[in-house]
Design a protein around this motif. Structure first.
Motif, mmCIF file in Angstrom:
data_model
loop_
_atom_site.group_PDB
_atom_site.id
_atom_site.type_symbol
_atom_site.label_atom_id
_atom_site.label_comp_id
_atom_site.label_asym_id
_atom_site.label_seq_id
_atom_site.Cartn_x
_atom_site.Cartn_y
_atom_site.Cartn_z
ATOM 1 N N GLN A 196 0.843 -1.188 0.000
ATOM 2 C CA GLN A 196 0.000 0.000 0.000
ATOM 3 C C GLN A 196 0.883 1.245 0.000
ATOM 4 O O GLN A 196 2.070 1.168 0.321
ATOM 5 N N VAL A 197 0.290 2.381 -0.372
ATOM 6 C CA VAL A 197 1.079 3.599 -0.474
ATOM 7 C C VAL A 197 0.227 4.789 -0.036
ATOM 8 O O VAL A 197 -1.000 4.793 -0.204
ATOM 9 N N THR A 198 0.883 5.778 0.550
ATOM 10 C CA THR A 198 0.212 7.019 0.946
ATOM 11 C C THR A 198 0.925 8.202 0.307
ATOM 12 O O THR A 198 2.150 8.316 0.417
ATOM 13 N N LEU A 199 0.159 9.041 -0.369
ATOM 14 C CA LEU A 199 0.697 10.237 -1.007
ATOM 15 C C LEU A 199 0.155 11.461 -0.284
ATOM 16 O O LEU A 199 -0.994 11.452 0.186
ATOM 17 N N PHE A 240 -8.723 2.816 -3.550
ATOM 18 C CA PHE A 240 -8.289 4.216 -3.565
ATOM 19 C C PHE A 240 -9.113 4.983 -2.533
ATOM 20 O O PHE A 240 -10.348 4.990 -2.606
ATOM 21 N N SER A 241 -8.437 5.610 -1.606
ATOM 22 C CA SER A 241 -9.138 6.378 -0.587
ATOM 23 C C SER A 241 -8.338 7.637 -0.281
ATOM 24 O O SER A 241 -7.172 7.759 -0.673
ATOM 25 N N GLY A 242 -8.976 8.543 0.416
ATOM 26 C CA GLY A 242 -8.285 9.768 0.761
ATOM 27 C C GLY A 242 -8.863 10.365 2.020
ATOM 28 O O GLY A 242 -9.840 9.861 2.591
ATOM 29 N N MET A 255 -3.803 10.718 0.000
ATOM 30 C CA MET A 255 -4.548 9.646 -0.647
ATOM 31 C C MET A 255 -3.790 8.337 -0.424
ATOM 32 O O MET A 255 -2.559 8.315 -0.330
ATOM 33 N N ASN A 256 -4.547 7.289 -0.308
ATOM 34 C CA ASN A 256 -3.987 5.978 -0.020
ATOM 35 C C ASN A 256 -4.451 4.986 -1.080
ATOM 36 O O ASN A 256 -5.614 5.027 -1.505
ATOM 37 N N VAL A 257 -3.535 4.160 -1.523
ATOM 38 C CA VAL A 257 -3.895 3.072 -2.428
ATOM 39 C C VAL A 257 -3.436 1.773 -1.773
ATOM 40 O O VAL A 257 -2.252 1.617 -1.450
#
Lengths: 112, 111
Positions: free
Chosen positions: A18-21, A64-66, A76-78
């Motif tokens: 997972q990743v957070t931008l 996809f969430s934010g 935002m997180n994927v």
């Protein structure tokens, strides 16, 4: 005034991770929108936040969430990354009733 | 649904005028925008026009809007090599704050 700041600029992740931008809007701007840019699909709207509330959402899966914080910064997180999530993710900020949306430099995500 | 279309490529010589065209389908569009994207960069807002206007001029940039035909154009006068980039047309629906973009037009300016 500083522009829209997105961090990090580049990311390489493995499938399944997972990743957070992060996106910091222009000072005073309360609306933050996220877009995904790929060579095949072009620029597609992900979601928009205003005063910590999601106002609108594009046609993306629930992976996809934010969220937006009280200082208007947004993340935002994927989750469960797929190869097809490789893209440039762009954040845009605007004032409450302003017609202009200003974009950051983007985060280039590569999923391997 | 909403759709914005642009030609994919335009090549001009330095000093000439460039005209980039765009068509859109959403009749409720309130604002129409032109953005510029250079390699490895984000989107730079160039100019925008409200749907009840026909023309807007800003230095070397002229935007023309034909609302009846849903046609938007961006004219760049005295095009320079630094204008080489991808140009995106976008529309904003009256009911939402989101932008719908075209696929972009790559402008190549040769010396």
């Amino acid at each position: 005034k500083a522009g829209v700041t997105q961090t990090p600029r580049y990311l390489i992740k493995t499938r399944g991770q997972q990743v957070t931008l992060s996106c910091s809007p222009i000072s005073g701007h309360r609306s933050v929108s996220w877009y995904q840019q790929t060579p095949g699909q072009g620029l597609q709207f992900l979601f928009e936040y205003f005063s910590e509330t999601q106002r609108n959402k594009g046609n993306f899966p629930g992976r996809f969430s934010g969220r937006q914080f009280s200082n208007s910064r947004s993340e935002m997180n994927v989750s469960t990354l797929e190869l097809g999530d490789s893209a440039l993710y762009l954040c845009a900020s605007s004032e409450v009733k302003n017609t202009e949306a200003f974009f950051g430099q983007g985060t280039r995500l590569t999923v391997v | 649904g909403e759709d914005v279309e642009q030609s994919l490529f335009l090549s001009v010589r330095e000093g000439d005028s460039s005209v980039i065209n765009c068509t859109y389908t959403d009749s409720s569009s309130t604002y129409l925008y032109w953005y510029k994207q250079e390699p490895g960069a984000g989107l730079q807002l160039l100019t925008y026009i409200f749907s009840n206007m026909d023309m807007k001029q800003d230095q070397r940039l002229t935007v023309l809007l034909n609302k009846k035909d849903k046609h938007l154009s961006l004219r760049i006068a005295d095009t320079q090599t630094g204008d080489s980039a991808i140009y995106f047309c976008a529309e904003r629906d009256s009911g939402y704050s989101t932008l719908t973009f075209g696929k972009g037009t790559m402008l190549l300016v040769s010396p």
